[in-house]
Scaffold this motif. Sequence first.
Motif, PDB file in Angstrom:
ATOM      1  N   ALA A 202       6.735  -1.723   6.488  1.00  0.00           N
ATOM      2  CA  ALA A 202       7.316  -1.304   5.910  1.00  0.00           C
ATOM      3  C   ALA A 202       6.536  -1.388   4.258  1.00  0.00           C
ATOM      4  CB  ALA A 202       7.751  -3.212   5.707  1.00  0.00           C
ATOM      5  N   LEU A 203       5.168  -1.640   4.178  1.00  0.00           N
ATOM      6  CA  LEU A 203       4.201  -1.218   3.018  1.00  0.00           C
ATOM      7  C   LEU A 203       4.195   0.808   3.119  1.00  0.00           C
ATOM      8  CD1 LEU A 203       1.872  -3.992   3.261  1.00  0.00           C
ATOM      9  CD2 LEU A 203       3.341  -3.432   1.874  1.00  0.00           C
ATOM     10  N   ALA A 204       3.877   1.287   4.757  1.00  0.00           N
ATOM     11  CA  ALA A 204       3.298   2.160   4.672  1.00  0.00           C
ATOM     12  C   ALA A 204       5.154   3.227   4.385  1.00  0.00           C
ATOM     13  CB  ALA A 204       2.840   3.006   6.336  1.00  0.00           C
ATOM     14  N   GLY A 205       6.484   2.490   4.427  1.00  0.00           N
ATOM     15  CA  GLY A 205       7.528   3.063   3.786  1.00  0.00           C
ATOM     16  C   GLY A 205       7.055   3.404   2.414  1.00  0.00           C
ATOM     17  N   LEU A 206       7.012   2.600   1.652  1.00  0.00           N
ATOM     18  CA  LEU A 206       7.124   2.571   0.556  1.00  0.00           C
ATOM     19  C   LEU A 206       5.696   3.889   0.525  1.00  0.00           C
ATOM     20  CD1 LEU A 206       6.371  -1.823  -0.869  1.00  0.00           C
ATOM     21  CD2 LEU A 206       8.641   0.411  -1.046  1.00  0.00           C
ATOM     22  N   ASP A 207       4.838   3.428   0.886  1.00  0.00           N
ATOM     23  CA  ASP A 207       3.624   4.602   0.733  1.00  0.00           C
ATOM     24  C   ASP A 207       4.349   6.050   0.859  1.00  0.00           C
ATOM     25  OD1 ASP A 207       1.180   3.406   0.286  1.00  0.00           O
ATOM     26  OD2 ASP A 207       0.745   3.364   2.182  1.00  0.00           O
ATOM     27  N   ASP A 208       5.242   6.088   1.813  1.00  0.00           N
ATOM     28  CA  ASP A 208       5.730   7.682   1.954  1.00  0.00           C
ATOM     29  C   ASP A 208       7.164   8.385   0.984  1.00  0.00           C
ATOM     30  OD1 ASP A 208       4.587   7.890   4.327  1.00  0.00           O
ATOM     31  OD2 ASP A 208       5.816   7.186   5.846  1.00  0.00           O
ATOM     32  N   ARG A 209       7.918   7.001   0.124  1.00  0.00           N
ATOM     33  CA  ARG A 209       8.521   6.796  -0.892  1.00  0.00           C
ATOM     34  C   ARG A 209       8.038   6.544  -2.134  1.00  0.00           C
ATOM     35  NH1 ARG A 209      10.909   3.500   2.746  1.00  0.00           N
ATOM     36  NH2 ARG A 209      10.870   1.933   1.550  1.00  0.00           N
ATOM     37  N   GLY A 210       6.281   7.138  -2.460  1.00  0.00           N
ATOM     38  CA  GLY A 210       6.608   7.193  -3.831  1.00  0.00           C
ATOM     39  C   GLY A 210       4.715   6.393  -3.791  1.00  0.00           C
ATOM     40  N   PHE A 211       4.596   5.012  -3.201  1.00  0.00           N
ATOM     41  CA  PHE A 211       2.730   4.421  -3.643  1.00  0.00           C
ATOM     42  C   PHE A 211       1.513   5.432  -3.286  1.00  0.00           C
ATOM     43  CE2 PHE A 211       6.305   1.407  -5.059  1.00  0.00           C
ATOM     44  CZ  PHE A 211       6.007   0.904  -5.397  1.00  0.00           C
ATOM     45  N   GLY A 212       1.902   6.213  -2.281  1.00  0.00           N
ATOM     46  CA  GLY A 212       1.349   6.715  -1.712  1.00  0.00           C
ATOM     47  C   GLY A 212       0.949   7.924  -2.389  1.00  0.00           C
ATOM     48  N   ARG A 213       1.551   7.985  -3.913  1.00  0.00           N
ATOM     49  CA  ARG A 213       0.464   9.594  -4.674  1.00  0.00           C
ATOM     50  C   ARG A 213      -0.147   8.687  -5.396  1.00  0.00           C
ATOM     51  NH1 ARG A 213       6.313  11.182  -5.950  1.00  0.00           N
ATOM     52  NH2 ARG A 213       7.974  11.993  -3.764  1.00  0.00           N
ATOM     53  N   VAL A 214      -1.377   8.431  -5.351  1.00  0.00           N
ATOM     54  CA  VAL A 214      -2.482   7.797  -5.775  1.00  0.00           C
ATOM     55  C   VAL A 214      -3.622   8.745  -5.816  1.00  0.00           C
ATOM     56  CG1 VAL A 214      -1.759   5.390  -5.392  1.00  0.00           C
ATOM     57  CG2 VAL A 214      -3.325   6.852  -3.749  1.00  0.00           C
ATOM     58  N   PRO A 215      -4.937   8.652  -6.433  1.00  0.00           N
ATOM     59  CA  PRO A 215      -6.067   9.489  -5.929  1.00  0.00           C
ATOM     60  C   PRO A 215      -6.174   9.609  -5.121  1.00  0.00           C
ATOM     61  CG  PRO A 215      -6.145   8.160  -8.494  1.00  0.00           C
ATOM     62  CD  PRO A 215      -4.728   7.934  -7.621  1.00  0.00           C
TER      63      PRO A 215
END
Length: 228
Positions: A202-215
């Motif tokens: 579920a958390l990796a899904g949040l990454d894929d939906r935008g939270f992963g756009r980090v440095p």
Amino acid sequence: MTIDDAFMNDIVGWDVRTWSKAVRLWQPHVAAAPPLLKVLEVGAGPGGPSLWLHRLGHDVVCSNWQHTREQAEPLHTSYGVTGIDYIDIDLNAQIPWENHFDIVVFKSVLGGLGPNFSSQRNAMSEIHKALKPGGLLLFAENLRGTWLHRFGRAIAYRLRRATWRFTTVKEMQELLEPFSNYELHTTGFLGVFGMSESQRRALAGLDDRGFGRVPESWRYVAYGIATK
């Protein structure tokens, strides 16, 4: 060969949604290759990548630093797979082949080799040596990430009484310098904080939906392909 969710779980083993990006990247390169390539997996643990590459028709050597057969054969046998060779290889010592393999693959290995970057550099030198000219390295490795990642891991590793040396993106680039070319990607920010696989998914899904756009330096997985 199509990789369904159950098979991907067995290839990757943990934090599957995040780490499976490596397999998705590797897959078209391996699918385009001829059959019966010579393949070596190092630091295999349960041997998921060995299983995948053997089922694609390649001649696979599966290795850990010790107890390789005991760790990897149960998964392979559950798929009815035979014919994989098992050998113990200490990457802090030497890989007993030179210019031999078409593919070397590893997932989450370098950090366990010791507290110093020199151990990781020596291991990559051995991997490079074992590959044929033009051979492929398929790699996925833990990155240092943020202080939050380091804090959470420090607690987890203390509970397990284990240690790990996490690389930086810059160090991964240095490790790949001996190769003629390479493709390096980073991923993962929230996924590792899940306490169960369903939470990590579920958390990796949040990454894929935008939270992963980090440095890039904030991410905790490096993966890619390198050519000798």
